[in-house]
Design an enzyme around this catalytic site. Structure first.
Site, PDB file in Angstrom:
ATOM      1  N   SER A 105       0.864  -1.182   0.000  1.00 36.53           N
ATOM      2  CA  SER A 105       0.000   0.000   0.000  1.00 36.53           C
ATOM      3  C   SER A 105       0.897   1.227   0.000  1.00 36.53           C
ATOM      4  CB  SER A 105      -0.956  -0.009   1.194  1.00 36.53           C
ATOM      5  OG  SER A 105      -0.260  -0.234   2.399  1.00 36.53           O
ATOM      6  N   GLU A 158       1.248   5.555   0.702  1.00 36.32           N
ATOM      7  CA  GLU A 158       0.682   6.710   1.415  1.00 36.32           C
ATOM      8  C   GLU A 158       1.130   8.018   0.760  1.00 36.32           C
ATOM      9  OE1 GLU A 158       0.640   6.515   5.706  1.00 36.32           O
ATOM     10  OE2 GLU A 158       1.284   8.606   5.811  1.00 36.32           O
ATOM     11  N   ARG A 190      -5.645   9.446  16.347  1.00 38.57           N
ATOM     12  CA  ARG A 190      -5.887  10.575  17.238  1.00 38.57           C
ATOM     13  C   ARG A 190      -5.392  11.866  16.579  1.00 38.57           C
ATOM     14  NH1 ARG A 190      -2.215  11.812  22.338  1.00 38.57           N
ATOM     15  NH2 ARG A 190      -0.943  12.512  20.594  1.00 38.57           N
ATOM     16  N   ASP A 212      -2.126  14.859  16.086  1.00 37.51           N
ATOM     17  CA  ASP A 212      -1.394  15.773  16.976  1.00 37.51           C
ATOM     18  C   ASP A 212      -1.747  17.188  16.573  1.00 37.51           C
ATOM     19  OD1 ASP A 212       0.295  13.889  18.407  1.00 37.51           O
ATOM     20  OD2 ASP A 212       1.292  13.577  16.476  1.00 37.51           O
ATOM     21  N   ALA A 271      -7.407   7.499  19.781  1.00 42.04           N
ATOM     22  CA  ALA A 271      -7.878   6.875  18.541  1.00 42.04           C
ATOM     23  C   ALA A 271      -8.908   5.784  18.825  1.00 42.04           C
ATOM     24  CB  ALA A 271      -6.688   6.295  17.766  1.00 42.04           C
ATOM     25  N   HIS A 315       5.080   4.776  21.118  1.00 41.58           N
ATOM     26  CA  HIS A 315       4.656   6.158  20.848  1.00 41.58           C
ATOM     27  C   HIS A 315       5.344   7.105  21.832  1.00 41.58           C
ATOM     28  CE1 HIS A 315       1.933   9.683  20.868  1.00 41.58           C
ATOM     29  NE2 HIS A 315       1.858   9.405  19.576  1.00 41.58           N
ATOM     30  N   LYS A 333      -7.515  -0.322  20.768  1.00 38.39           N
ATOM     31  CA  LYS A 333      -7.984   0.113  19.441  1.00 38.39           C
ATOM     32  C   LYS A 333      -8.517  -1.077  18.647  1.00 38.39           C
ATOM     33  CE  LYS A 333      -4.052   2.510  18.362  1.00 38.39           C
ATOM     34  NZ  LYS A 333      -3.148   3.514  17.761  1.00 38.39           N
ATOM     35  N   GLN A 351       4.265   2.985  12.581  1.00 38.49           N
ATOM     36  CA  GLN A 351       5.171   4.106  12.394  1.00 38.49           C
ATOM     37  C   GLN A 351       6.428   3.542  11.745  1.00 38.49           C
ATOM     38  OE1 GLN A 351       5.888   6.999  11.638  1.00 38.49           O
ATOM     39  NE2 GLN A 351       5.041   7.956  13.489  1.00 38.49           N
ATOM     40  N   GLN A 369      15.775  15.979   6.306  1.00 34.56           N
ATOM     41  CA  GLN A 369      14.325  15.759   6.382  1.00 34.56           C
ATOM     42  C   GLN A 369      14.026  14.570   7.303  1.00 34.56           C
ATOM     43  OE1 GLN A 369      12.357  13.918   3.025  1.00 34.56           O
ATOM     44  NE2 GLN A 369      10.942  15.637   2.882  1.00 34.56           N
ATOM     45  N   PHE A 378      11.805  14.657  10.787  1.00 32.62           N
ATOM     46  CA  PHE A 378      10.600  13.848  10.978  1.00 32.62           C
ATOM     47  C   PHE A 378      10.761  12.916  12.175  1.00 32.62           C
ATOM     48  CE2 PHE A 378       9.295  13.769   6.235  1.00 32.62           C
ATOM     49  CZ  PHE A 378       8.617  14.956   6.423  1.00 32.62           C
ATOM     50  N   HIS A 414       3.714  -1.127   3.708  1.00 33.44           N
ATOM     51  CA  HIS A 414       3.081   0.173   3.447  1.00 33.44           C
ATOM     52  C   HIS A 414       4.202   1.193   3.244  1.00 33.44           C
ATOM     53  CE1 HIS A 414      -0.071   3.293   3.923  1.00 33.44           C
ATOM     54  NE2 HIS A 414       0.815   3.971   4.642  1.00 33.44           N
TER      55      HIS A 414
HETATM   56  P1  FAD Z   1      -3.567   6.842  20.076  1.00 39.84           P
HETATM   57  O1  FAD Z   1      -3.638   5.437  19.677  1.00 39.84           O
HETATM   58  O2  FAD Z   1      -4.767   7.484  20.668  1.00 39.84           O
HETATM   59  O3  FAD Z   1      -2.328   6.986  21.080  1.00 39.84           O
HETATM   60  C1  FAD Z   1      -1.825   8.275  21.416  1.00 39.84           C
HETATM   61  C2  FAD Z   1      -1.092   8.187  22.754  1.00 39.84           C
HETATM   62  O4  FAD Z   1      -2.041   8.000  23.806  1.00 39.84           O
HETATM   63  C3  FAD Z   1      -0.104   7.014  22.880  1.00 39.84           C
HETATM   64  O5  FAD Z   1       0.987   7.457  23.636  1.00 39.84           O
HETATM   65  C4  FAD Z   1      -0.900   5.949  23.623  1.00 39.84           C
HETATM   66  O6  FAD Z   1      -0.045   5.082  24.364  1.00 39.84           O
HETATM   67  C5  FAD Z   1      -1.754   6.816  24.531  1.00 39.84           C
HETATM   68  N1  FAD Z   1      -3.040   6.212  24.876  1.00 39.84           N
HETATM   69  C6  FAD Z   1      -3.947   5.688  24.027  1.00 39.84           C
HETATM   70  N2  FAD Z   1      -5.044   5.288  24.691  1.00 39.84           N
HETATM   71  C7  FAD Z   1      -4.832   5.584  25.988  1.00 39.84           C
HETATM   72  C8  FAD Z   1      -5.594   5.426  27.190  1.00 39.84           C
HETATM   73  N3  FAD Z   1      -6.825   4.890  27.158  1.00 39.84           N
HETATM   74  N4  FAD Z   1      -5.050   5.855  28.372  1.00 39.84           N
HETATM   75  C9  FAD Z   1      -3.809   6.411  28.393  1.00 39.84           C
HETATM   76  N5  FAD Z   1      -3.043   6.582  27.292  1.00 39.84           N
HETATM   77  C10 FAD Z   1      -3.557   6.172  26.103  1.00 39.84           C
HETATM   78  N6  FAD Z   1      -1.194  12.156  12.119  1.00 39.84           N
HETATM   79  C11 FAD Z   1      -1.999  13.031  11.495  1.00 39.84           C
HETATM   80  O7  FAD Z   1      -2.248  14.122  12.023  1.00 39.84           O
HETATM   81  N7  FAD Z   1      -2.555  12.758  10.282  1.00 39.84           N
HETATM   82  C12 FAD Z   1      -2.344  11.576   9.654  1.00 39.84           C
HETATM   83  O8  FAD Z   1      -2.871  11.376   8.557  1.00 39.84           O
HETATM   84  C13 FAD Z   1      -1.514  10.609  10.286  1.00 39.84           C
HETATM   85  N8  FAD Z   1      -1.303   9.400   9.709  1.00 39.84           N
HETATM   86  C14 FAD Z   1      -0.562   8.456  10.401  1.00 39.84           C
HETATM   87  C15 FAD Z   1      -0.445   7.188   9.840  1.00 39.84           C
HETATM   88  C16 FAD Z   1       0.287   6.204  10.505  1.00 39.84           C
HETATM   89  C17 FAD Z   1       0.393   4.837   9.874  1.00 39.84           C
HETATM   90  C18 FAD Z   1       0.922   6.506  11.738  1.00 39.84           C
HETATM   91  C19 FAD Z   1       1.740   5.459  12.438  1.00 39.84           C
HETATM   92  C20 FAD Z   1       0.788   7.765  12.300  1.00 39.84           C
HETATM   93  C21 FAD Z   1       0.045   8.754  11.647  1.00 39.84           C
HETATM   94  N9  FAD Z   1      -0.152  10.021  12.188  1.00 39.84           N
HETATM   95  C22 FAD Z   1      -0.943  10.943  11.545  1.00 39.84           C
HETATM   96  C23 FAD Z   1       0.504  10.395  13.450  1.00 39.84           C
HETATM   97  C24 FAD Z   1      -0.412  10.166  14.653  1.00 39.84           C
HETATM   98  O9  FAD Z   1      -1.546  10.992  14.581  1.00 39.84           O
HETATM   99  C25 FAD Z   1       0.390  10.502  15.904  1.00 39.84           C
HETATM  100  O10 FAD Z   1       1.395   9.528  16.098  1.00 39.84           O
HETATM  101  C26 FAD Z   1      -0.434  10.710  17.165  1.00 39.84           C
HETATM  102  O11 FAD Z   1       0.450  11.252  18.167  1.00 39.84           O
HETATM  103  C27 FAD Z   1      -1.019   9.448  17.761  1.00 39.84           C
HETATM  104  O12 FAD Z   1      -2.054   8.984  17.026  1.00 39.84           O
HETATM  105  P2  FAD Z   1      -2.673   7.518  17.359  1.00 39.84           P
HETATM  106  O13 FAD Z   1      -3.820   7.347  16.491  1.00 39.84           O
HETATM  107  O14 FAD Z   1      -1.612   6.515  17.330  1.00 39.84           O
HETATM  108  O15 FAD Z   1      -3.139   7.793  18.879  1.00 39.84           O
END
Ligand code: FAD
Length: 322
Positions: free
Chosen positions: A20, A22, A111, A113, A127, A153, A169, A180, A216, A220, A270
């Site tokens: 896939s 991106e 989720r 940032d 998320a 993370h 999740k 990641q 770069q 990142f 990916h």
């Molecule tokens: P989560 O899974 O919610 O985790 C975030 C943090 O919270 C982690 O430290 C986790 O351990 C903690 N956590 C989760 N649940 C709980 C809980 N119940 N209690 C306590 N702690 C908890 N960012 C963008 O803005 N746009 C994008 O399009 C984008 N695409 C991405 C694609 C991929 C494949 C990856 C790997 C990352 C991408 N990101 C993107 C980055 C991502 O948004 C960030 O890494 C963000 O900080 C975390 O998102 P997450 O969905 O993993 O969050």
């Protein structure tokens, strides 16, 4: 070059692993036009789907959705990334309805940032909240991908709590995960072992970032917590502005990584394309997924071991003229 061959082309070989790709949404009409060309070249790889990132807070929504629309119109499965930080249930509901109407079947639920200075706000904290909401609102309409972090993370309280967050999740309804990027295959294999030990069976697909630029990549990686091993970092730094050496070294390193991942049973790959075709195509050629063709340029039909079954037309891309 003589005979019937007038162009050199890349074409798929029989050595297949699902792939896939991106992309990020282009900011200008020129960027959108360039990306169309990049996608056409990368479609040679017959990706399972192409995904488009989504700026946290919805900042790129229009660009993301436009790119997703174009990919679907090009006959390729498209996934929209979808971040929930700062969002309300109403805005998410509206966006889901738009995506459904567009014919999108796949989401990467995140989720996100928010840039510093923005208060988090919103009705979603993690998320997992978004995944649960999407499932509650839309049932099985979407295949839901989530993010996974083999190197943990950066905001996680501990590796164990991050693994638990991943499990949450999946329990909320995720179908598969994309990691990641990382440059240490052991981190991925250990994470996969831990996932297996929890009885989680969804595919965890390694996210691969080609190395094309030293500065770069450092920028990142510092931001997202992906570790660049010391030996890679030092060598990249030693090349200075010598981009040819950086690219050649990066291609070696990432090819080795992908080979280790394939040999170790990664279910797919990916690619973070960074909206460029050349680095991903070069990697796939080195991995034996593509070969250079010196035959006449007409598209041909070729049998490929089926991921979806049957004969598939092999698109070819012109990569140079004699
Ligand atoms: P989560 O899974 O919610 O985790 C975030 C943090 O919270 C982690 O430290 C986790 O351990 C903690 N956590 C989760 N649940 C709980 C809980 N119940 N209690 C306590 N702690 C908890 N960012 C963008 O803005 N746009 C994008 O399009 C984008 N695409 C991405 C694609 C991929 C494949 C990856 C790997 C990352 C991408 N990101 C993107 C980055 C991502 O948004 C960030 O890494 C963000 O900080 C975390 O998102 P997450 O969905 O993993 O969050």
């Amino acid at each position: 070059m003589g005979g019937a061959c007038e162009t050199e082309k890349l074409m798929l070989t029989n050595d297949r692993i699902p792939l896939s790709l991106e992309f990020f949404p282009p900011k200008t009409p020129e960027g959108a036009e360039k990306l169309r060309g990049v996608r056409q070249q990368l479609y040679t790889l017959q990706p399972e789907f192409c995904s488009v990132t989504f700026g946290a807070g919805g900042s790129t929504q229009e660009g993301t959705f436009n790119a997703v629309r174009e990919i679907l119109a090009e006959g390729v499965s498209a996934a929209s990334h979808f971040s929930c930080i700062g969002a309300t249930k109403d805005t998410v509901r509206t966006q889901l309805a738009t995506l459904k109407a567009m014919g999108v079947k796949r989401l990467v639920a995140l989720r996100g940032d928010l840039p510093s200075g923005y208060g988090a706000g919103g009705e979603f904290h993690y998320a997992s909240d978004l995944v649960a909401f999407i499932r509650a609102e839309t049932g099985d309409d979407f295949h839901i991908e989530v993010a996974a972090y083999p190197e943990v993370h950066p905001q996680a309280k501990s590796p164990a709590s991050d693994l638990q967050a991943f499990a949450t999740k999946v329990k909320a309804g995720a179908d598969s995960a994309i990691t990641q990027y990382f440059y240490n295959a052991d981190a991925y294999f250990r994470f996969q072992d831990e996932v297996d030990a929890l009885g989680i069976t969804v595919p965890v697909v390694p996210g691969i970032m080609p190395i094309t630029s030293s500065t770069q990549l450092m920028r990142f990686s510092d931001a997202c917590g992906a570790e660049i091993p010391r030996w890679i970092r030092l060598r990249l730094q030693s090349f200075g502005d010598d981009t040819a050496s950086i690219k050649a070294f990066g291609l070696d390193v990432v090819t080795d990584l992908c080979e280790q991942l394939r040999a170790g049973g990664a279910p797919a790959i990916h690619f973070y394309t960074m909206n460029q075709s050349a680095p991903t195509l070069a990697l796939c050629e080195r991995l034996g997924l593509l070969s250079r063709c010196t035959q006449p340029a007409d598209p041909i039909m070729e049998a490929i071991p089926p991921w979806g079954g049957g004969l598939r037309e092999v698109a070819m891309v012109t990569i140079g003229k004699p």
